[in-house]
Design an enzyme around this catalytic site. Sequence first.
Site, mmCIF file in Angstrom:
data_model
loop_
_atom_site.group_PDB
_atom_site.id
_atom_site.type_symbol
_atom_site.label_atom_id
_atom_site.label_comp_id
_atom_site.label_asym_id
_atom_site.label_seq_id
_atom_site.Cartn_x
_atom_site.Cartn_y
_atom_site.Cartn_z
ATOM 1 N N CYS A 106 3.734 4.388 -5.815
ATOM 2 C CA CYS A 106 2.627 4.635 -4.890
ATOM 3 C C CYS A 106 1.322 4.193 -5.552
ATOM 4 C CB CYS A 106 2.568 6.125 -4.548
ATOM 5 S SG CYS A 106 1.249 6.581 -3.428
ATOM 6 N N HIS A 148 7.541 6.201 3.851
ATOM 7 C CA HIS A 148 6.644 6.520 2.727
ATOM 8 C C HIS A 148 5.197 6.620 3.220
ATOM 9 C CE1 HIS A 148 5.278 6.106 -1.588
ATOM 10 N NE2 HIS A 148 4.181 5.752 -0.940
ATOM 11 N N GLU A 149 4.757 5.636 4.022
ATOM 12 C CA GLU A 149 3.375 5.658 4.524
ATOM 13 C C GLU A 149 3.162 6.772 5.542
ATOM 14 O OE1 GLU A 149 1.210 4.022 2.898
ATOM 15 O OE2 GLU A 149 2.715 2.866 1.804
ATOM 16 N N HIS A 152 2.272 9.966 4.009
ATOM 17 C CA HIS A 152 0.863 10.065 3.611
ATOM 18 C C HIS A 152 -0.001 10.674 4.712
ATOM 19 C CE1 HIS A 152 0.353 8.402 -0.359
ATOM 20 N NE2 HIS A 152 1.050 7.308 -0.063
#
Length: 197
Positions: A106, A148-149, A152
């Site tokens: 990341c 993954h994004e 966030h």
Amino acid sequence: MILPIVAYGDPVLKQEGEEIEKDYEGLEQLIENMWETMYNARGVGLAAPQIGKSIRLFIVDASPFADDAAEGEPDPKAEGLEGFKKVFINPIIEEEGEEWAFEEGCLSIPTVREDVYRKEKITITYFDEDFNFHEETYDGYAARIIQHEYDHIDGILFTDHLSILKKRLLNKKLTNIAKGQVNIDYRMRFPKQKRRK
């Protein structure tokens, strides 16, 4: 404009992002700045919280995975990634299938890479940069990068998926990142860095 990427330990990375409207002020410039920032740091994805904005927006360019697959053995998980460049606004995601492990990193947590288990397939609804609505299904690396994004914008970091033992082993490294004691070659903002007088 290249923006500083927010480092591990900043509260903005743990906040759930807010949905935005089509008339969000400076949206086009923000997206342009995010692309520039991501490419400068050699990333494949960047979420708005990583540049200090707690909104539900992230960008992805998975073509480096396609390039890697083209250079080596063909990788079925990298299929369809050539030119895979997208903006996701106000996305909603559904995950399904078996979980598989992949070593993730990341831009907000430089120098740390660990195996993370995620579901193999996703269906995502979202708006693009022109606020056109889409519903799409992905698997392989595309699904992985999007998950993954997406984490966030929900205030989740990939380290949150690790075991308690693994987190304990990484604790010193993560603390050093928050203090700015890390060797990187892109702009960052460190929450616990002591200011020089």
